[in-house]
Write a protein that holds these residues in place. Structure first.
Motif, PDB file in Angstrom:
ATOM      1  N   LYS A  43     -35.948 -40.252 -30.412  1.00 47.30           N
ATOM      2  CA  LYS A  43     -34.966 -40.841 -29.504  1.00 47.30           C
ATOM      3  C   LYS A  43     -33.579 -40.239 -29.736  1.00 47.30           C
ATOM      4  O   LYS A  43     -33.303 -39.673 -30.795  1.00 47.30           O
ATOM      5  CB  LYS A  43     -34.917 -42.359 -29.707  1.00 47.30           C
ATOM      6  CG  LYS A  43     -36.214 -43.074 -29.342  1.00 47.30           C
ATOM      7  CD  LYS A  43     -36.551 -42.879 -27.889  1.00 47.30           C
ATOM      8  CE  LYS A  43     -37.808 -43.634 -27.486  1.00 47.30           C
ATOM      9  NZ  LYS A  43     -38.150 -43.395 -26.058  1.00 47.30           N
ATOM     10  N   PRO A  44     -32.670 -40.370 -28.761  1.00 48.32           N
ATOM     11  CA  PRO A  44     -31.314 -39.844 -28.942  1.00 48.32           C
ATOM     12  C   PRO A  44     -30.616 -40.473 -30.147  1.00 48.32           C
ATOM     13  O   PRO A  44     -30.962 -41.584 -30.583  1.00 48.32           O
ATOM     14  CB  PRO A  44     -30.615 -40.245 -27.629  1.00 48.32           C
ATOM     15  CG  PRO A  44     -31.726 -40.401 -26.644  1.00 48.32           C
ATOM     16  CD  PRO A  44     -32.892 -40.944 -27.418  1.00 48.32           C
ATOM     17  N   ASP A  45     -29.649 -39.778 -30.687  1.00 48.39           N
ATOM     18  CA  ASP A  45     -28.968 -40.240 -31.905  1.00 48.39           C
ATOM     19  C   ASP A  45     -28.257 -41.571 -31.715  1.00 48.39           C
ATOM     20  O   ASP A  45     -28.049 -42.310 -32.681  1.00 48.39           O
ATOM     21  CB  ASP A  45     -27.956 -39.186 -32.364  1.00 48.39           C
ATOM     22  CG  ASP A  45     -28.634 -37.913 -32.858  1.00 48.39           C
ATOM     23  OD1 ASP A  45     -29.865 -37.954 -33.102  1.00 48.39           O
ATOM     24  OD2 ASP A  45     -27.945 -36.892 -32.996  1.00 48.39           O
ATOM     25  N   ASN A  46     -27.862 -41.887 -30.487  1.00 45.59           N
ATOM     26  CA  ASN A  46     -27.150 -43.148 -30.240  1.00 45.59           C
ATOM     27  C   ASN A  46     -28.067 -44.241 -29.715  1.00 45.59           C
ATOM     28  O   ASN A  46     -27.601 -45.271 -29.215  1.00 45.59           O
ATOM     29  CB  ASN A  46     -25.995 -42.928 -29.264  1.00 45.59           C
ATOM     30  CG  ASN A  46     -26.474 -42.398 -27.911  1.00 45.59           C
ATOM     31  OD1 ASN A  46     -27.637 -42.025 -27.761  1.00 45.59           O
ATOM     32  ND2 ASN A  46     -25.575 -42.353 -26.937  1.00 45.59           N
ATOM     33  N   PHE A  47     -29.378 -44.052 -29.822  1.00 41.76           N
ATOM     34  CA  PHE A  47     -30.340 -45.029 -29.311  1.00 41.76           C
ATOM     35  C   PHE A  47     -30.297 -46.287 -30.182  1.00 41.76           C
ATOM     36  O   PHE A  47     -30.216 -46.209 -31.401  1.00 41.76           O
ATOM     37  CB  PHE A  47     -31.753 -44.439 -29.335  1.00 41.76           C
ATOM     38  CG  PHE A  47     -32.761 -45.226 -28.553  1.00 41.76           C
ATOM     39  CD1 PHE A  47     -32.914 -45.021 -27.191  1.00 41.76           C
ATOM     40  CD2 PHE A  47     -33.559 -46.163 -29.182  1.00 41.76           C
ATOM     41  CE1 PHE A  47     -33.849 -45.743 -26.468  1.00 41.76           C
ATOM     42  CE2 PHE A  47     -34.495 -46.893 -28.470  1.00 41.76           C
ATOM     43  CZ  PHE A  47     -34.635 -46.684 -27.108  1.00 41.76           C
ATOM     44  N   LYS A  48     -30.346 -47.460 -29.544  1.00 45.55           N
ATOM     45  CA  LYS A  48     -30.313 -48.727 -30.271  1.00 45.55           C
ATOM     46  C   LYS A  48     -31.722 -49.284 -30.379  1.00 45.55           C
ATOM     47  O   LYS A  48     -32.378 -49.526 -29.363  1.00 45.55           O
ATOM     48  CB  LYS A  48     -29.399 -49.728 -29.569  1.00 45.55           C
ATOM     49  CG  LYS A  48     -27.931 -49.314 -29.560  1.00 45.55           C
ATOM     50  CD  LYS A  48     -27.056 -50.362 -28.903  1.00 45.55           C
ATOM     51  CE  LYS A  48     -25.595 -49.947 -28.931  1.00 45.55           C
ATOM     52  NZ  LYS A  48     -24.716 -50.976 -28.286  1.00 45.55           N
ATOM     53  N   TRP A  92     -28.318 -56.666 -34.928  1.00 49.24           N
ATOM     54  CA  TRP A  92     -28.382 -55.729 -36.044  1.00 49.24           C
ATOM     55  C   TRP A  92     -28.205 -54.312 -35.539  1.00 49.24           C
ATOM     56  O   TRP A  92     -28.637 -53.966 -34.447  1.00 49.24           O
ATOM     57  CB  TRP A  92     -29.738 -55.838 -36.755  1.00 49.24           C
ATOM     58  CG  TRP A  92     -29.959 -57.149 -37.431  1.00 49.24           C
ATOM     59  CD1 TRP A  92     -30.443 -58.296 -36.871  1.00 49.24           C
ATOM     60  CD2 TRP A  92     -29.689 -57.456 -38.791  1.00 49.24           C
ATOM     61  NE1 TRP A  92     -30.491 -59.302 -37.799  1.00 49.24           N
ATOM     62  CE2 TRP A  92     -30.044 -58.814 -38.991  1.00 49.24           C
ATOM     63  CE3 TRP A  92     -29.191 -56.725 -39.868  1.00 49.24           C
ATOM     64  CZ2 TRP A  92     -29.915 -59.443 -40.218  1.00 49.24           C
ATOM     65  CZ3 TRP A  92     -29.065 -57.358 -41.096  1.00 49.24           C
ATOM     66  CH2 TRP A  92     -29.423 -58.704 -41.255  1.00 49.24           C
ATOM     67  N   VAL A  93     -27.559 -53.476 -36.327  1.00 49.59           N
ATOM     68  CA  VAL A  93     -27.420 -52.061 -36.037  1.00 49.59           C
ATOM     69  C   VAL A  93     -28.235 -51.296 -37.068  1.00 49.59           C
ATOM     70  O   VAL A  93     -28.178 -51.606 -38.263  1.00 49.59           O
ATOM     71  CB  VAL A  93     -25.942 -51.609 -36.093  1.00 49.59           C
ATOM     72  CG1 VAL A  93     -25.832 -50.102 -35.927  1.00 49.59           C
ATOM     73  CG2 VAL A  93     -25.135 -52.323 -35.024  1.00 49.59           C
ATOM     74  N   LEU A  94     -29.003 -50.313 -36.610  1.00 48.46           N
ATOM     75  CA  LEU A  94     -29.856 -49.540 -37.508  1.00 48.46           C
ATOM     76  C   LEU A  94     -29.377 -48.095 -37.583  1.00 48.46           C
ATOM     77  O   LEU A  94     -29.102 -47.476 -36.561  1.00 48.46           O
ATOM     78  CB  LEU A  94     -31.304 -49.551 -37.013  1.00 48.46           C
ATOM     79  CG  LEU A  94     -31.971 -50.912 -36.823  1.00 48.46           C
ATOM     80  CD1 LEU A  94     -33.401 -50.712 -36.339  1.00 48.46           C
ATOM     81  CD2 LEU A  94     -31.958 -51.709 -38.106  1.00 48.46           C
TER      82      LEU A  94
END
Length: 213
Positions: A43-48, A92-94
C-alpha cells in the motif's frame, strides 16, 4: 520444483511491490505475519490501516489479524500510536517498517487479555483475594461493581489475580487511560447481557476488542 514469475519489465508490466528478502524470510515471524507485512507494504506510504479494513481483504478473522500484528509489533516491524481527544483514545496510527526497527521492547510470550478464563473449581487454591486490593484498574472495577450491586466484587483466587495482572499489563501497553477504562466498565455494568453476573472476567474477555485497533 519450478517457480514461474510474471514479466515485470516494459510498458505492460503489472504493478508490483519490491520487499526485502530479509523481512519475508525472518523465521521469527509466522507465515501469517509475513503475508500481512507484505500486504501492508504493497500500500502507499500514507495509507491508514485499521483491522476492520484489513479483514475486508482476507479470509482471516479479526483475532487472526490482530495476532499477526502483535507479532510484527513484537519484532519491530510495526509501531502503534494512540490518537486522543480530550484524554480519550479515538483512533490509532500505525507505522510500518520494511526492515525491523531497533529499540522496540521485545515482549516474551505476551498474554492477551482475551485469553483470561474464569476458574470456578480450583480447590487447591484456598487463598482468595479482594479484587480492590490489587491495582488501580481493579479498584475502579470494584468501585463501579459495588455501586451496581451494593456489594464488593467476589474474591478471586491467586491464579485468577495473576491473570488479571497480565490483562492490566496489556491495557497499559496499548495506552488505555483510567478514563477510557472507567467509561467502558460503566457501560458494561449498565447494560449487562443475560446470564452475566457482572464479574470482571467476562468483561475482560469481551472488552479487549474495545480498546484495540
Amino acid at each position: 520444483m519450478t517457480t514461474y514469475r510474471v514479466n515485470k519489465q516494459g510498458e505492460t508490466a503489472p504493478a508490483f511491490t519490491r520487499v526485502l528478502n530479509e523481512s519475508l524470510q525472518d523465521t521469527r515471524l509466522s507465515f501469517k505475519a509475513r503475508g500481512l507485512l507484505a500486504y501492508m507494504l504493497s500500500k502507499p506510504d500514507n495509507f491508514k490501516f485499521h483491522i476492520d479494513e484489513l479483514i475486508k481483504h482476507a479470509t482471516d478473522g479479526k483475532d487472526s489479524i490482530r495476532a499477526g500484528m502483535k507479532e510484527l509489533e513484537k519484532w519491530g516491524y510495526l509501531k502503534r500510536y494512540s490518537i486522543k481527544e480530550k484524554g480519550k483514545i479515538v483512533s490509532w496510527v500505525l507505522d510500518v517498517y520494511e526492515k525491523p526497527k531497533s529499540g522496540f521492547p521485545q515482549l516474551e510470550n505476551p498474554t492477551l487479555i482475551t485469553n483470561v478464563k474464569e476458574i470456578t473449581n480450583d480447590k487447591d487454591l484456598k487463598d482468595y483475594l479482594f479484587l480492590s486490593a490489587e491495582d488501580r484498574y481493579s479498584q475502579i472495577y470494584n468501585t463501579i461493581y459495588h455501586k451496581k450491586f451494593g456489594k464488593d466484587h467476589p474474591k478471586v483466587t491467586m491464579k485468577q489475580m495473576e491473570q488479571i495482572r497480565e490483562g492490566i499489563a496489556d491495557l497499559h501497553e496499548i495506552g488505555v487511560t483510567e478514563e477510557d477504562y472507567t467509561e467502558a466498565v460503566e457501560k458494561h455494568l449498565e447494560n449487562l447481557p443475560r446470564k452475566n453476573d457482572g464479574k470482571i472476567f467476562p468483561f475482560l474477555k469481551a472488552h479487549m476488542r474495545h480498546f484495540v485497533l
